[in-house]
Scaffold this motif. Structure first.
Motif, PDB file in Angstrom:
ATOM      1  N   THR A 159       0.829  -1.211   0.000  1.00  0.00           N
ATOM      2  CA  THR A 159       0.000   0.000   0.000  1.00  0.00           C
ATOM      3  C   THR A 159       0.862   1.258   0.000  1.00  0.00           C
ATOM      4  N   LEU A 160       1.818   1.331   0.924  1.00  0.00           N
ATOM      5  CA  LEU A 160       2.672   2.520   1.007  1.00  0.00           C
ATOM      6  C   LEU A 160       3.580   2.636  -0.210  1.00  0.00           C
ATOM      7  N   GLY A 161       4.149   1.525  -0.648  1.00  0.00           N
ATOM      8  CA  GLY A 161       5.041   1.568  -1.797  1.00  0.00           C
ATOM      9  C   GLY A 161       4.329   1.961  -3.070  1.00  0.00           C
ATOM     10  N   GLY A 165       5.332   5.270  -5.065  1.00  0.00           N
ATOM     11  CA  GLY A 165       5.865   5.097  -6.407  1.00  0.00           C
ATOM     12  C   GLY A 165       4.957   5.598  -7.498  1.00  0.00           C
ATOM     13  N   ALA A 166       3.646   5.596  -7.263  1.00  0.00           N
ATOM     14  CA  ALA A 166       2.705   6.010  -8.301  1.00  0.00           C
ATOM     15  C   ALA A 166       2.577   7.519  -8.382  1.00  0.00           C
ATOM     16  N   ILE A 217      10.186  -2.316   4.981  1.00  0.00           N
ATOM     17  CA  ILE A 217      11.064  -3.071   4.080  1.00  0.00           C
ATOM     18  C   ILE A 217      10.385  -3.274   2.731  1.00  0.00           C
ATOM     19  N   PHE A 218       9.137  -3.747   2.754  1.00  0.00           N
ATOM     20  CA  PHE A 218       8.402  -3.950   1.508  1.00  0.00           C
ATOM     21  C   PHE A 218       8.090  -2.621   0.820  1.00  0.00           C
ATOM     22  N   ALA A 219       7.756  -1.595   1.604  1.00  0.00           N
ATOM     23  CA  ALA A 219       7.405  -0.306   1.008  1.00  0.00           C
ATOM     24  C   ALA A 219       8.589   0.296   0.263  1.00  0.00           C
ATOM     25  N   ARG A 220       9.750   0.264   0.853  1.00  0.00           N
ATOM     26  CA  ARG A 220      10.924   0.847   0.203  1.00  0.00           C
ATOM     27  C   ARG A 220      11.314   0.068  -1.046  1.00  0.00           C
ATOM     28  N   LEU A 221      11.220  -1.241  -0.975  1.00  0.00           N
ATOM     29  CA  LEU A 221      11.589  -2.069  -2.124  1.00  0.00           C
ATOM     30  C   LEU A 221      10.618  -1.850  -3.286  1.00  0.00           C
ATOM     31  N   LEU A 222       9.318  -1.838  -3.005  1.00  0.00           N
ATOM     32  CA  LEU A 222       8.336  -1.648  -4.068  1.00  0.00           C
ATOM     33  C   LEU A 222       8.410  -0.237  -4.629  1.00  0.00           C
ATOM     34  N   ARG A 223       8.631   0.728  -3.796  1.00  0.00           N
ATOM     35  CA  ARG A 223       8.733   2.111  -4.277  1.00  0.00           C
ATOM     36  C   ARG A 223       9.883   2.271  -5.250  1.00  0.00           C
TER      37      ARG A 223
END
Length: 343
Positions: A159-161, A165-166, A217-223
């Motif tokens: 959600t955050l990523g 990113g969008a 961790i997931f947010a930074r990677l997806l972003r």
């Protein structure tokens, strides 16, 4: 015999080849060459022709490498055995993990921990419960905590990523500053603080605490993956064609950014299992020991660690082996999907 080092002999061979190439008796009427005593005829239609072969997807190519990778196979074997054990634990365990079957044999001074015997291969704990059965049934609780914590952390990170990113711009800055603050706190300390806030510790407090730790961790990677997709050609082409921004994000950017996140989730499961064991060891897990969990068993054994270390060794070994299995599988999957790591 002509000397191969003589430039004149080399020139003669080239001239002979040129003469034979222009001779219709040897090359055929349409041009070509003699191969194995037969005449090969080439046509204009054959010029520039490339034989078509079926394409291979990224995951098919990765699987072809993974199935030959012994590290991945070892990790997959450990993980698969652990999952099957957790699923069928109630039917595999020889005894009820909460039954005090050897309570009558416990003597606080002389025999506080019953030794191993027939039907009890690892002995019993300080209140007569079969350790082997508790380890088997405890695998289900350990898997549940690790998978659920990873799932909730993945959902929050996605959600955050996706938002960062969008949209980019100030939205990206705000989200990433929150993520940076969360990453600046040691993960176990943050999980401990969140779990300690709960008025009554339970299994769900451990799951929520570990999930919150995994979100940044997931947010930074997806972003990062989505920012790379923003500048890709297919996204620029979709914007030029007037495709809606929501369709670009959810149909083009997000699906192509999930690969690294999925790989990271396999590694996070191992970390979640270790963190859950640590929180249970510190007394912040499920207080009901009728439902055993490996970290909980490890914490309960600390008072007997000097005289009966086996009580702590068995759950600790289970945690180490399972975490190793997920780590080996995740690292192998990351190398197979990462173009920079392919060999």
């Amino acid at each position: 015999m002509p000397n191969p080092l003589n430039p004149r002999s080399k020139k003669d061979r080239i001239d002979a080849l040129a003469a034979s190439a222009g001779d219709p008796a040897t090359t055929g009427s349409s041009g070509g060459g003699t191969v194995g005593g037969t005449t090969a005829v080439a046509t204009i239609d054959d010029a520039g022709h490339v034989e078509e072969t079926a394409g291979v997807s990224l995951f098919a190519s990765a699987w072809s490498r993974l199935r030959r990778n012994p590290v991945f196979l070892i990790g997959l074997g450990i993980t698969g055995a652990f999952v099957l054990l957790a699923i069928f634990a109630p039917w595999i365990a020889p005894h009820d993990p909460a039954a005090r079957l050897l309570l009558d044999e416990i003597r606080p001074q002389s025999n506080p921990i019953p030794a191993a015997r027939e039907g009890f291969p690892l002995g019993a704990d300080n209140i007569g419960r079969d350790i082997f059965s508790r380890l088997i049934v405890g695998s289900r609780q350990t898997l549940l905590v690790g998978v659920m914590a990873t799932f909730f952390g993945l959902v929050g990170g996605l959600t955050l990523g996706t938002i960062a990113g969008a949209f980019g711009g100030w939205v990206d800055s705000v989200v990433m500053r929150v993520v940076d603050v969360m990453l600046s706190i040691p993960s176990l300390l943050l999980a401990f603080s969140i779990a300690a806030i709960a008025a009554r510790p339970s299994q769900w407090t451990v799951i929520i605490a570990i999930a919150v730790v995994q979100v940044p961790i997931f947010a930074r990677l997806l972003r990062g993956s989505m920012l790379a997709q923003r500048a890709s050609d297919h996204v620029l082409a979709a914007r030029a064609l007037g495709v809606k921004e929501s369709a670009i994000v959810f149909r083009h950017m997000l699906p192509n950014s999930l690969g690294p996140v999925i790989v990271q989730s396999t590694l996070v499961v191992a970390t979640s299992i270790i963190d859950a064991a640590a929180l249970s060891f510190l007394g912040l897990g499920n207080p009901d020991d009728r439902k055993p969990e490996w970290g909980q068993m490890l914490g309960a054994s600390q008072q007997f660690i000097y005289d009966h270390p086996a009580l702590a060794v068995w759950p600790a070994l289970c945690i180490i082996v399972v975490a190793l299995g997920f780590t080996l599988m995740g690292e192998s999957l990351r190398e197979a999907l990462d173009p920079k790591s392919r060999r």
